[in-house]
Design a protein around this motif. Structure first.
Motif, PDB file in Angstrom:
ATOM      1  N   VAL A  45       0.855  -1.136  -0.242  1.00 26.17           N
ATOM      2  CA  VAL A  45      -0.007  -0.215  -0.045  1.00 26.17           C
ATOM      3  C   VAL A  45       1.098   1.257  -0.093  1.00 26.17           C
ATOM      4  O   VAL A  45       1.970   1.179  -0.088  1.00 26.17           O
ATOM      5  CB  VAL A  45      -1.043   0.135   1.264  1.00 26.17           C
ATOM      6  CG1 VAL A  45      -1.857  -1.276   1.122  1.00 26.17           C
ATOM      7  CG2 VAL A  45      -0.224   0.020   2.672  1.00 26.17           C
ATOM      8  N   MET A  46       0.230   2.509  -0.146  1.00 26.30           N
ATOM      9  CA  MET A  46       0.930   3.586   0.076  1.00 26.30           C
ATOM     10  C   MET A  46       0.468   4.379   1.206  1.00 26.30           C
ATOM     11  O   MET A  46      -0.808   4.573   1.370  1.00 26.30           O
ATOM     12  CB  MET A  46       0.878   4.648  -1.321  1.00 26.30           C
ATOM     13  CG  MET A  46       1.769   5.647  -1.288  1.00 26.30           C
ATOM     14  SD  MET A  46       1.360   7.120  -0.474  1.00 26.30           S
ATOM     15  CE  MET A  46       0.308   7.959  -1.828  1.00 26.30           C
ATOM     16  N   CYS A  47       1.404   4.794   2.148  1.00 26.16           N
ATOM     17  CA  CYS A  47       0.989   5.202   3.491  1.00 26.16           C
ATOM     18  C   CYS A  47       1.606   6.900   3.397  1.00 26.16           C
ATOM     19  O   CYS A  47       2.611   7.135   2.841  1.00 26.16           O
ATOM     20  CB  CYS A  47       1.562   4.745   4.646  1.00 26.16           C
ATOM     21  SG  CYS A  47       0.848   3.174   4.862  1.00 26.16           S
ATOM     22  N   LEU A  48       0.371   7.694   3.629  1.00 22.04           N
ATOM     23  CA  LEU A  48       0.930   9.230   3.418  1.00 22.04           C
ATOM     24  C   LEU A  48       0.494   9.718   4.842  1.00 22.04           C
ATOM     25  O   LEU A  48      -0.604   9.744   5.552  1.00 22.04           O
ATOM     26  CB  LEU A  48       0.047   9.764   2.455  1.00 22.04           C
ATOM     27  CG  LEU A  48       0.212  11.380   2.218  1.00 22.04           C
ATOM     28  CD1 LEU A  48      -0.233  11.603   0.852  1.00 22.04           C
ATOM     29  CD2 LEU A  48      -0.812  12.297   3.031  1.00 22.04           C
ATOM     30  N   THR A  49       1.602  10.531   5.426  1.00 22.14           N
ATOM     31  CA  THR A  49       1.290  11.212   6.620  1.00 22.14           C
ATOM     32  C   THR A  49       1.947  12.532   6.225  1.00 22.14           C
ATOM     33  O   THR A  49       2.991  12.862   5.741  1.00 22.14           O
ATOM     34  CB  THR A  49       2.350  10.781   7.691  1.00 22.14           C
ATOM     35  OG1 THR A  49       1.793   9.242   8.017  1.00 22.14           O
ATOM     36  CG2 THR A  49       2.118  11.358   9.172  1.00 22.14           C
ATOM     37  N   ARG A  50       1.151  13.870   6.845  1.00 18.71           N
ATOM     38  CA  ARG A  50       1.493  15.074   6.746  1.00 18.71           C
ATOM     39  C   ARG A  50       1.179  16.002   7.862  1.00 18.71           C
ATOM     40  O   ARG A  50       0.353  15.545   8.396  1.00 18.71           O
ATOM     41  CB  ARG A  50       1.096  15.684   5.260  1.00 18.71           C
ATOM     42  CG  ARG A  50      -0.503  15.829   5.485  1.00 18.71           C
ATOM     43  CD  ARG A  50      -0.828  16.576   4.055  1.00 18.71           C
ATOM     44  NE  ARG A  50      -2.403  16.360   3.919  1.00 18.71           N
ATOM     45  CZ  ARG A  50      -3.349  17.082   4.466  1.00 18.71           C
ATOM     46  NH1 ARG A  50      -3.136  17.764   5.238  1.00 18.71           N
ATOM     47  NH2 ARG A  50      -4.613  16.607   3.855  1.00 18.71           N
ATOM     48  N   ASN A  51       2.028  17.182   7.636  1.00 19.69           N
ATOM     49  CA  ASN A  51       1.593  18.236   8.748  1.00 19.69           C
ATOM     50  C   ASN A  51       1.562  19.441   7.726  1.00 19.69           C
ATOM     51  O   ASN A  51       1.512  19.374   6.493  1.00 19.69           O
ATOM     52  CB  ASN A  51       2.878  18.472   9.597  1.00 19.69           C
ATOM     53  CG  ASN A  51       4.147  18.597   8.780  1.00 19.69           C
ATOM     54  OD1 ASN A  51       4.330  19.162   7.975  1.00 19.69           O
ATOM     55  ND2 ASN A  51       5.045  17.805   9.691  1.00 19.69           N
ATOM     56  N   GLU A  52       1.445  20.703   8.205  1.00 13.29           N
ATOM     57  CA  GLU A  52       1.262  21.980   7.556  1.00 13.29           C
ATOM     58  C   GLU A  52       2.384  22.104   6.580  1.00 13.29           C
ATOM     59  O   GLU A  52       2.091  22.939   5.541  1.00 13.29           O
ATOM     60  CB  GLU A  52       1.142  22.789   8.364  1.00 13.29           C
ATOM     61  CG  GLU A  52       0.656  24.241   7.673  1.00 13.29           C
ATOM     62  CD  GLU A  52       0.381  25.404   8.507  1.00 13.29           C
ATOM     63  OE1 GLU A  52       0.353  26.529   8.354  1.00 13.29           O
ATOM     64  OE2 GLU A  52       0.379  25.186   9.874  1.00 13.29           O
ATOM     65  N   HIS A  53       3.506  21.662   6.587  1.00 11.43           N
ATOM     66  CA  HIS A  53       4.867  21.939   5.859  1.00 11.43           C
ATOM     67  C   HIS A  53       5.490  20.936   5.033  1.00 11.43           C
ATOM     68  O   HIS A  53       6.255  21.079   4.258  1.00 11.43           O
ATOM     69  CB  HIS A  53       5.833  22.467   7.201  1.00 11.43           C
ATOM     70  CG  HIS A  53       5.237  23.527   7.868  1.00 11.43           C
ATOM     71  ND1 HIS A  53       4.727  24.400   7.634  1.00 11.43           N
ATOM     72  CD2 HIS A  53       4.982  23.365   9.310  1.00 11.43           C
ATOM     73  CE1 HIS A  53       4.375  25.261   8.922  1.00 11.43           C
ATOM     74  NE2 HIS A  53       4.515  24.358   9.678  1.00 11.43           N
TER      75      HIS A  53
END
Length: 351
Positions: free
Chosen positions: A73-81
């Motif tokens: 799978v592809m996992c995506l984690t982000r924040n504002e920057h």
């Protein structure tokens, strides 16, 4: 039956996309003055989104545990920057009521399960075809983690897993105002000698957070106070420079990007570094990273003692003093830090 305001929100979203074209969900939500979760909630009107149920005791833990054995799978984690995208498989998943770990080399996550409030499965037509994702949000409606099946996912098992988590009778979600960023106390209230003594006494880098809590000191505040032999500022461009040097040297690194609900880690070499406007990007086959270089307001080199010797990180902070990116040389338990990583950081001049 969906709430009338949800229908109105979806209509506003349709008008926005007709006017401005396709947009990232987070950007569209910002334009509409709502949270990203509220926008996804509104997409239930078209059938593009379905709410996932949340277990009262373990949240979405069992759903994540069910990802084991489903393939890539592809996992995506982000924040504002910054955004961190990693392709790989779920394995070695251990999740409690509050904290959780996914300890696989390809998918490596630190999960704060008590922050995961809402979840959805989304099916949308994009330029490449039908895109499916699982998306999770905190109580304020900010995205904490997203999972996308790929061509290498066992879709029959994936779809069966998700189907068992769909909430057929969801009430309208109620988001909360996000907690304000913590404010540091006065430097004069910190016992800097005691802080330094505890810093020097660390035998594991994971003791760092407990030390900050014990001394009631903010992360960047501690870096300022501990002494320049343990932490010092470098130019804000250090993130881009270090990524480029690591790629040139084919040096394996660890890249951490996270938010209040999840931290995602890439371990290994990086290859294709490309700047696009204010963004610095890693565009490798199994790892993508996108970071706003112009949002780096402070960059620091940080040295922490461990039983295996000093462990050194490069850390980026925003204008509010909040950490949003960390980078280390690859290091396993019982191994000393890579000399190549130290050499790269030694090439950075002090700010």
């Amino acid at each position: 039956m969906l709430d009338q305001t949800v229908t109105e929100t979806f209509q506003s979203f349709q008008s926005l996309t007709q006017e401005k074209g396709a947009m990232r969900a987070v950007d569209a939500a910002r334009e509409l003055g709502i949270s990203e979760a509220e926008l996804v909630e509104a997409k239930q009107v078209s059938g593009a989104a379905k709410r996932l149920r949340r277990d009262d005791t373990r949240g979405f833990a069992a759903l994540l545990e069910g990802m084991v054995g489903l393939g890539e799978v592809m996992c995506l984690t982000r924040n504002e920057h910054a955004v961190h995208e990693r392709y790989g498989e779920f394995d070695n998943v251990k999740i409690g009521k509050v904290m959780g770990l996914v300890l696989n080399r390809t998918i490596d996550l630190r999960i704060f399960m008590n922050r995961w409030a809402f979840g959805y499965v989304i099916e949308e037509e994009v330029s490449s075809g039908l895109r499916v994702s699982l998306q999770f949000f905190d109580k304020s409606g900010r995205a904490v983690h997203k999972i996308y099946p790929t061509e290498n996912t066992d879709r029959a098992k994936f779809d069966a897993l998700v189907e068992g988590w769909i909430d057929d009778t969801p009430a309208k979600i109620k988001t909360q105002i996000a907690d304000p960023a913590p404010v540091d106390g006065a430097d004069s209230d910190v016992d800097t000698a005691a802080l330094r003594a505890d810093w020097d006494a660390m035998t594991d880098v994971h003791q760092f957070f407990g030390m900050l809590k014990k001394h009631k000191v903010g992360r960047m505040q501690a870096l300022r106070l501990v002494g320049e032999d343990m932490a010092y500022r470098v130019p804000n461009e250090a993130v881009t420079w270090a990524l480029e040097r690591a790629a040139e040297a084919k040096l394996p690194v660890m890249v951490f990007i996270g938010n209040s609900g999840c931290i995602q880690i890439h371990t290994g070499e990086i290859e294709n570094i490309k700047a696009m406007g204010p963004w610095i990007n890693v565009l490798d086959k199994k790892f993508h990273m996108h970071l706003r270089q112009d949002h780096v307001a402070h960059a620091w080199i940080v040295r922490k003692p461990s039983k295996d010797g000093i462990v050194t990180s490069l850390e980026a902070f925003d204008k509010n003093g909040q950490s949003f990116f960390l980078m280390f040389g690859e290091r396993g338990e019982g191994n000393a830090e890579l000399e190549g990583w130290r050499s790269i950081l030694n090439g950075l001049g002090r700010a």
